[in-house]
Design a protein around this motif. Structure first.
Motif, PDB file in Angstrom:
ATOM      1  N   ALA A  59       0.825  -1.208   0.000  1.00 25.14           N
ATOM      2  CA  ALA A  59       0.000   0.000   0.000  1.00 25.14           C
ATOM      3  C   ALA A  59       0.859   1.257   0.000  1.00 25.14           C
ATOM      4  CB  ALA A  59      -0.908  -0.004   1.224  1.00 25.14           C
ATOM      5  N   ASP A  60       0.256   2.351  -0.503  1.00 26.19           N
ATOM      6  CA  ASP A  60       0.897   3.667  -0.411  1.00 26.19           C
ATOM      7  C   ASP A  60       1.020   4.088   1.046  1.00 26.19           C
ATOM      8  OD1 ASP A  60       1.265   4.174  -3.127  1.00 26.19           O
ATOM      9  OD2 ASP A  60      -0.727   5.065  -3.361  1.00 26.19           O
ATOM     10  N   THR A  61       1.998   4.936   1.305  1.00 28.89           N
ATOM     11  CA  THR A  61       2.133   5.587   2.604  1.00 28.89           C
ATOM     12  C   THR A  61       1.908   7.085   2.413  1.00 28.89           C
ATOM     13  OG1 THR A  61       4.522   5.822   2.293  1.00 28.89           O
ATOM     14  CG2 THR A  61       3.741   3.867   3.479  1.00 28.89           C
ATOM     15  N   GLY A  62       1.633   7.782   3.520  1.00 28.21           N
ATOM     16  CA  GLY A  62       1.399   9.221   3.450  1.00 28.21           C
ATOM     17  C   GLY A  62       0.680   9.704   4.679  1.00 28.21           C
ATOM     18  N   THR A  63      -0.011  10.832   4.554  1.00 31.20           N
ATOM     19  CA  THR A  63      -0.674  11.444   5.709  1.00 31.20           C
ATOM     20  C   THR A  63      -2.063  11.953   5.340  1.00 31.20           C
ATOM     21  OG1 THR A  63       0.399  13.550   5.187  1.00 31.20           O
ATOM     22  CG2 THR A  63       1.475  12.160   6.825  1.00 31.20           C
ATOM     23  N   ILE A  64      -2.916  11.997   6.349  1.00 34.54           N
ATOM     24  CA  ILE A  64      -4.191  12.710   6.284  1.00 34.54           C
ATOM     25  C   ILE A  64      -4.062  13.842   7.282  1.00 34.54           C
ATOM     26  CG2 ILE A  64      -6.675  12.603   6.606  1.00 34.54           C
ATOM     27  CD1 ILE A  64      -5.686  10.916   4.262  1.00 34.54           C
ATOM     28  N   TRP A  99       5.455  10.511  -2.323  1.00 32.20           N
ATOM     29  CA  TRP A  99       5.587  10.363  -3.765  1.00 32.20           C
ATOM     30  C   TRP A  99       6.692   9.408  -4.188  1.00 32.20           C
ATOM     31  CZ3 TRP A  99       3.560  10.012  -8.149  1.00 32.20           C
ATOM     32  CH2 TRP A  99       4.303  10.107  -9.321  1.00 32.20           C
ATOM     33  N   GLN A 100       7.867   9.476  -3.586  1.00 32.38           N
ATOM     34  CA  GLN A 100       8.982   8.645  -4.039  1.00 32.38           C
ATOM     35  C   GLN A 100       8.668   7.147  -3.967  1.00 32.38           C
ATOM     36  OE1 GLN A 100      11.622   9.445  -5.753  1.00 32.38           O
ATOM     37  NE2 GLN A 100      10.968  11.598  -5.720  1.00 32.38           N
ATOM     38  N   PRO A 101       8.114   6.645  -2.846  1.00 32.85           N
ATOM     39  CA  PRO A 101       7.737   5.224  -2.837  1.00 32.85           C
ATOM     40  C   PRO A 101       6.667   4.906  -3.882  1.00 32.85           C
ATOM     41  CG  PRO A 101       7.852   6.066  -0.597  1.00 32.85           C
ATOM     42  CD  PRO A 101       7.964   7.250  -1.504  1.00 32.85           C
ATOM     43  N   MET A 106       5.451   2.387  -9.183  1.00 32.02           N
ATOM     44  CA  MET A 106       4.982   2.498 -10.567  1.00 32.02           C
ATOM     45  C   MET A 106       6.046   1.983 -11.534  1.00 32.02           C
ATOM     46  SD  MET A 106       3.160   6.238 -10.081  1.00 32.02           S
ATOM     47  CE  MET A 106       3.081   6.676 -11.817  1.00 32.02           C
ATOM     48  N   GLN A 107       7.317   2.328 -11.287  1.00 29.90           N
ATOM     49  CA  GLN A 107       8.403   1.839 -12.129  1.00 29.90           C
ATOM     50  C   GLN A 107       8.508   0.318 -12.065  1.00 29.90           C
ATOM     51  OE1 GLN A 107      11.566   4.264 -10.320  1.00 29.90           O
ATOM     52  NE2 GLN A 107      11.906   5.209 -12.324  1.00 29.90           N
ATOM     53  N   GLN A 108       8.465  -0.222 -10.837  1.00 34.69           N
ATOM     54  CA  GLN A 108       8.610  -1.672 -10.669  1.00 34.69           C
ATOM     55  C   GLN A 108       7.464  -2.416 -11.340  1.00 34.69           C
ATOM     56  OE1 GLN A 108      11.605  -2.050  -9.160  1.00 34.69           O
ATOM     57  NE2 GLN A 108      11.422   0.151  -8.755  1.00 34.69           N
ATOM     58  N   HIS A 109       6.236  -1.933 -11.124  1.00 33.65           N
ATOM     59  CA  HIS A 109       5.077  -2.664 -11.638  1.00 33.65           C
ATOM     60  C   HIS A 109       5.033  -2.618 -13.169  1.00 33.65           C
ATOM     61  CE1 HIS A 109       1.026  -4.200 -10.016  1.00 33.65           C
ATOM     62  NE2 HIS A 109       1.239  -4.720 -11.219  1.00 33.65           N
ATOM     63  N   SER A 110       5.382  -1.469 -13.753  1.00 32.80           N
ATOM     64  CA  SER A 110       5.411  -1.384 -15.211  1.00 32.80           C
ATOM     65  C   SER A 110       6.500  -2.299 -15.775  1.00 32.80           C
ATOM     66  CB  SER A 110       5.647   0.061 -15.650  1.00 32.80           C
ATOM     67  OG  SER A 110       4.584   0.901 -15.224  1.00 32.80           O
ATOM     68  N   ARG A 240      15.539   1.879  -8.045  1.00 33.55           N
ATOM     69  CA  ARG A 240      15.953   0.714  -7.261  1.00 33.55           C
ATOM     70  C   ARG A 240      17.077  -0.035  -7.964  1.00 33.55           C
ATOM     71  NH1 ARG A 240      10.873  -2.564  -4.592  1.00 33.55           N
ATOM     72  NH2 ARG A 240       9.632  -0.801  -3.902  1.00 33.55           N
ATOM     73  N   ALA A 241      17.004  -0.138  -9.293  1.00 29.55           N
ATOM     74  CA  ALA A 241      18.070  -0.800 -10.042  1.00 29.55           C
ATOM     75  C   ALA A 241      19.376  -0.025  -9.901  1.00 29.55           C
ATOM     76  CB  ALA A 241      17.679  -0.919 -11.515  1.00 29.55           C
TER      77      ALA A 241
END
Length: 399
Positions: A59-64, A99-101, A106-110, A240-241
């Protein structure tokens, strides 16, 4: 409860959002324990940019507001945000993701889609398992690939990156969907989101992706092992690479300096060092055997029980020493090898007595670890020599 509007479907690059609270209930799931007794809450908004744990992706991380989102789950189209503060239904909120995670995911999944599409089209294997975690990305296939085949797939995957192809996501109408050939690990009902990388992959997928393959940066296979009759491939993409390459480059630099070898010759230098070490170990064992034969011959023949504590003996020499001494002792012979700093390995043997009770005493009183037969036990002891000696001083000659 109405299904949550998935803002990340419309724009995976959106990082902040506004929403209304639909519900807030106590959260008691055991897998997400509150810290220091703080209660947790399951909060549902009318819309969100937080991608939940789904489809093998974390899951994404972040704040409310200023409060961290601890977890994000989805059930029946409703997205649940796990928080450590309560909210009031109808309350207006603002949130943002890290955003960075998100972009890395997005890069990994694509990159995974390109790899899976290529393996399916070239070898007919299906992706039967996928995990995108914080550090590791693994792909499971129901067939095996040789190192040469993996190199080919990796090269083709990076060609797809260089082409900078558009990655398309859509919800085709049912009649169009029924006529399509696309990859999917499960049977799907209702609207199906299709992610297309032209010429490489068409797959049902719920996750955010980059807009163009060029954003993946690069795709690198970092490991491949046999797994459940097929293969498990580990990959790294994009940043990551790059991080993985830098880490391995630092290791190669260090090994190159330690081995006084050029980077491209490190493996050969390490192999030679291993061979030299093996040869040296053989010479050490031969010398130790000569020494222990002399030592054993000097032990009086009338000893019943004997305990010896030696500096580090090679395992083969250690066992040989015990065999020689057992011939001279009418009772039990125990030989410990090691030091207080490194711990001790021990062998206890006898031709006339059961040595297991003594081993059990070592395990009970000194937390030693070991076992064996009536005639011989082997084990290890991590502790001080001064705590070892009292067990043997009453009935053994200690040398």
């Amino acid at each position: 409860m109405q299904q949550t509007k998935k803002l990340y479907d419309d724009n995976p690059y959106q990082t902040s959002f506004d929403a209304s609270v639909l519900s807030c209930e106590p959260y008691t799931a055991p897998e997400k324990k509150a810290e220091q007794g703080t209660p947790l809450y399951d909060v549902i908004f009318d819309q969100t940019i937080f991608f939940p744990e789904e489809g093998g992706q974390n899951a994404d991380t972040g704040t409310i507001g200023s409060h961290p989102v601890l977890d994000v789950q989805i059930k029946d189209g409703v997205i649940h945000h796990i928080m450590n503060v309560p909210f009031v239904p109808g309350q207006k909120i603002s949130g943002k993701i890290d955003w960075q995670p998100r972009y890395s995911n997005m890069q990994q999944h694509s990159g995974e889609h390109i790899m899976s599409g290529l393996i399916h089209s070239h070898f007919g294997y299906d992706n039967v398992g996928f995990h995108l975690g914080v550090k590791n990305v693994t792909l499971d296939f129901n067939g095996f690939l040789t190192p040469e085949q993996l190199d080919t797939i990796e090269s083709l995957a990076n060609e797809a990156v260089y082409k900078n192809l558009a990655i398309l996501a859509s919800y085709p109408p049912k009649d169009q969907l029924d006529a399509m050939e696309y990859r999917s690990k499960i049977e799907l009902t209702g609207p199906v989101r299709i992610v297309t990388i032209p010429g490489y992959d068409i797959c049902a997928c719920c996750a955010p992706h980059v807009k163009n393959t060029g954003e993946i940066g690069m795709i690198k296979i970092t490991d491949a092992i046999k797994y459940k009759g097929g293969i498990r491939i580990s990959i790294q993409c994009g940043s990551r690479a790059l991080d993985d390459y830098r880490m391995k480059q630092r290791q190669i630099f260090a090994l190159s300096a330690l081995l006084s070898a050029k980077q491209e010759a490190v493996a050969d230098a390490a192999a030679k060092l291993k061979e030299d070490n093996f040869s040296l170990k053989g010479r050490i064992i031969a010398l130790q055997n000569s020494l222990i034969e002399l030592k054993a011959s000097a032990i009086p023949a009338d000893i019943e029980n004997l305990c010896l504590i030696e500096n580090h003996l090679e395992p083969a020499a250690h066992k040989n020493y015990v065999n020689l001494l057992t011939e001279k002792c009418s009772g039990i012979c125990a030989v410990f090898s090691g030091s207080d700093a490194d711990g001790y390995r021990y062998i206890i043997a006898s031709k006339s007595q059961d040595v297991r009770p003594l081993n059990n005493r070592l395990k009970t009183e000194l937390q030693a670890k070991g076992g064996g037969s009536r005639e011989m036990v082997q084990g290890s002891y991590s502790g001080q020599k001064e705590h070892l000696l009292p067990i043997f001083q009453a009935d053994f000659r200690v040398l």
